[in-house]
Design an enzyme around this catalytic site. Structure first.
Site, PDB file in Angstrom:
ATOM      1  N   ASP A   1      -2.300   8.832  31.671  1.00 33.55           N
ATOM      2  CA  ASP A   1      -3.111   7.827  32.353  1.00 33.55           C
ATOM      3  C   ASP A   1      -3.842   6.942  31.336  1.00 33.55           C
ATOM      4  OD1 ASP A   1      -4.286   7.049  35.009  1.00 33.55           O
ATOM      5  OD2 ASP A   1      -6.157   7.601  34.023  1.00 33.55           O
TER       6      ASP A   1
ATOM      7  N   GLU B   1       7.494  20.847  19.331  1.00 34.37           N
ATOM      8  CA  GLU B   1       7.528  22.298  19.053  1.00 34.37           C
ATOM      9  C   GLU B   1       8.153  23.065  20.223  1.00 34.37           C
ATOM     10  OE1 GLU B   1       3.579  23.719  18.214  1.00 34.37           O
ATOM     11  OE2 GLU B   1       3.185  22.010  16.902  1.00 34.37           O
TER      12      GLU B   1
END
Ligand code: NOJ
Length: 557
Positions: free
Chosen positions: A221, A272
């Site tokens: 956002d 990751e």
């Protein structure tokens, strides 16, 4: 009719062909989607119960607007606890159940992340107001002394996106009038200070919390707003700029260079994890070229294409924005995205037939100028979606656009809930008209939104004929059109395709190929002759080889 997904299985990585490059992503606005508890507000179990219909529709992923703990002053975009579910939507266990069910159905899940501001009920903000000026608690937000003899004027002239000043004054712990805090949105949404390492670390924790639960990505956002220009200089926005920050000048709170370092950090963190997790930027910026900066190869993965959404229903303008989007995003190695509606703008089944200017995000009501003709609006919306879903890249669908739902224009004033309505004292209607609970079953209470008949915004009576069950199996319904388009989009791998414009058509006609599909859209008044081939999708019934006004078709050889 569901075609198997061509994307990598969920959880697997496919460098260069990541799922988000071509996915059709369906936006769920949880409070209005489906309500299992019957309290009038949609919830997570409601979403789980309706996943089958999304699988049948043929979407690849869903994006959920906020469901985290929140006082709901801005419908959840005011988060009080980033790592919990608000009780009105259910529990974390409900979230996990929904995520598992979605993955089992082959649907990826993106959640909303709101990093620009928290709720004023967040424990950090509560600690900030009860701590003195200059304290570490205040340093997580943007507190400043006021101007004027007694600090009674705000620190600068910035205005809230929702109207009124962007600053609110607090009372100090001893009760005296005190400092001011910045809120680019409602006063219940204080902006974080992103230069503070504690804020940066907290959001790494939040990202990991949801990634560890198994989400496939985040819609971020106000991704252009986190960093503010040093010194917070005065700024007067362009009155014709978009309300969510698509301002034509460089505002000191939008698009600051420092914001990109945050997304590089998040990019590394997501990398990751397995499964090509993705970040999608909600960044209302003046140009496509600027928006493309958010999706450079070491930053976010997608950015919403608001330039496309804001383009008028005019062939030349659409050709230009499509070309520009494909070129600018390709230049940074990102896919273009495409979007026509969301929870902040007038639904495109109404917007495309407005006859007077209506700035994005301001909503429309019964007294707005240029009232849309609903028949023309739906016709254009169907044609516009037929064009959009043929474009290479990734496309976003806003819940119930597949039903051809229009904006709810006649909402009573006392039902409205958008802070924009209150902060502008009714001058702007705000966004409630695109957020009304969905019609699922024509003859059920609340049209099947729940079983009690309660709905947090009233549903227009004429929506019974738009209910999903009324459209199922009807060859001419908007639902059937979307199913046909999504099925054919997969079958013809349009997401990974290449667009080539066709010559020999009038200025008012959009004509292009994507792979073996030819798309012709007639935005002019006169009929257009269609080339040979099988019509695999048509936004309106086509008789003979003549394409009427405001109609689009897909043709294969
Ligand atoms: C953009 C969101 O889409 C909108 O609904 C919200 O009001 C603002 N950001 C503030 O979070």
């Amino acid at each position: 009719m569901t075609t198997p997904s061509t994307l990598a299985p969920i959880g697997q990585s496919r460098p260069g062909s990541e799922w988000w490059r071509t996915a059709v992503i369906y936006q769920i606005y949880p409070r209005s989607f489906a309500d299992a508890s019957g309290d009038g507000l949609g919830d997570l179990p409601g979403i789980t119960s309706r996943l089958g219909s999304l699988r049948e529709l043929g979407v690849d992923a869903i994006w959920l607007s906020p469901f985290q703990r929140s006082p709901q002053k801005d419908a959840g975009y005011d988060v009080a606890d980033y790592c919990d579910v608000d009780p009105i939507f259910g529990t974390l266990a409900d979230f996990d159940a929904m995520l598992t069910a979605a993955h089992e159905a082959g649907i990826r899940v993106i959640v909303d992340l709101v990093p620009n501001h928290s709720s004023d009920q967040h424990e950090w903000f509560q600690a900030a107001v009860s701590s003195p000026p200059g304290s570490p608690e205040r340093a997580r937000y943007i507190f400043r002394d006021g101007t004027g003899a007694n600090g009674q004027e705000p620190p600068n002239n910035w205005e809230s996106v929702f109207g009124g000043p962007a600053w609110t004054r607090v009372a100090e712990p001893d009760g005296t009038p005190g400092q001011w805090y910045l809120h680019l949105f409602d006063s219940s949404q204080p902006d974080f200070d992103w230069s503070n390492p504690e804020v940066q670390e907290e959001f790494r924790r939040v990202l990991r919390f949801w990634l560890d639960r198994g989400v496939d990505g985040f819609r971020v956002d106000v991704a252009h707003g986190l960093v503010k220009e040093e010194g917070l200089p005065d700024y007067t926005p362009d009155p014709h700029g978009g309300s969510m920050g698509g301002d034509s000048a460089k505002a000191p709170y939008w698009g600051q260079d420092g914001v990109h370092e945050i997304y590089r950090d998040w990019h590394r963190l997501l990398a990751e994890y397995d499964g090509d997790r993705a970040l999608a930027a909600e960044a209302w910026l003046p140009t496509v070229a600027e928006t493309a900066l958010w999706v450079r190869s070491d930053e976010m993965h997608q950015a919403f294409n608001f330039a496309y959404l804001e383009t008028d229903w005019a062939a030349a303008d659409l050709r230009e924005v499509i070309d520009e989007s494909l070129a600018e995003y390709a230049a940074v190695g990102a896919p273009s995205t495409w979007v026509l509606s969301n929870h902040d703008v007038v639904r495109h089944a109404s917007r495309l037939a407005l006859t007077a200017e209506n700035p994005q995000g301001h909503g429309i009501g019964p007294n707005s100028p240029g009232q849309p003709d609903p028949v023309l609006g739906l016709r254009r919306a169907r044609a516009a979606s037929t064009v959009m879903l043929a474009l290479p890249g990734s496309a976003y669908i806003y819940q119930a656009e597949e039903l051809g739902l229009p904006e709810a224009i006649d909402l009573p004033d006392d039902a409205r809930q958008d802070p924009t309505w209150f902060r502008t004292k009714g001058e702007r209607y705000g966004r409630d008209g695109c957020r009304v609970p969905l019609p699922w079953e024509a003859d059920a209470p609340a049209y099947g939104f729940n079983t009690t008949g309660d709905a947090w915004l009233p549903q227009p009576e004429e929506w019974s004929r738009l209910a999903r069950d009324a459209q199922e199996g009807d060859a001419d319904s908007t639902l059937t059109l979307y199913k046909t388009l999504l099925h054919a989009r997969r079958a013809h791998t349009l997401g990974t395709g290449t667009l080539s414009w066709l010559t020999g058509y009038d200025e008012d006609v959009l004509a292009f190929t994507n792979g073996d599909v030819t798309v012709i859209a007639n935005l002019g008044a006169a009929d257009v002759d269609l080339p040979d081939g099988e019509i695999v999708a048509a936004s309106e019934p086509v008789t003979g080889r003549s394409l009427p006004s405001d109609t689009a078709v897909w043709i294969t050889a």
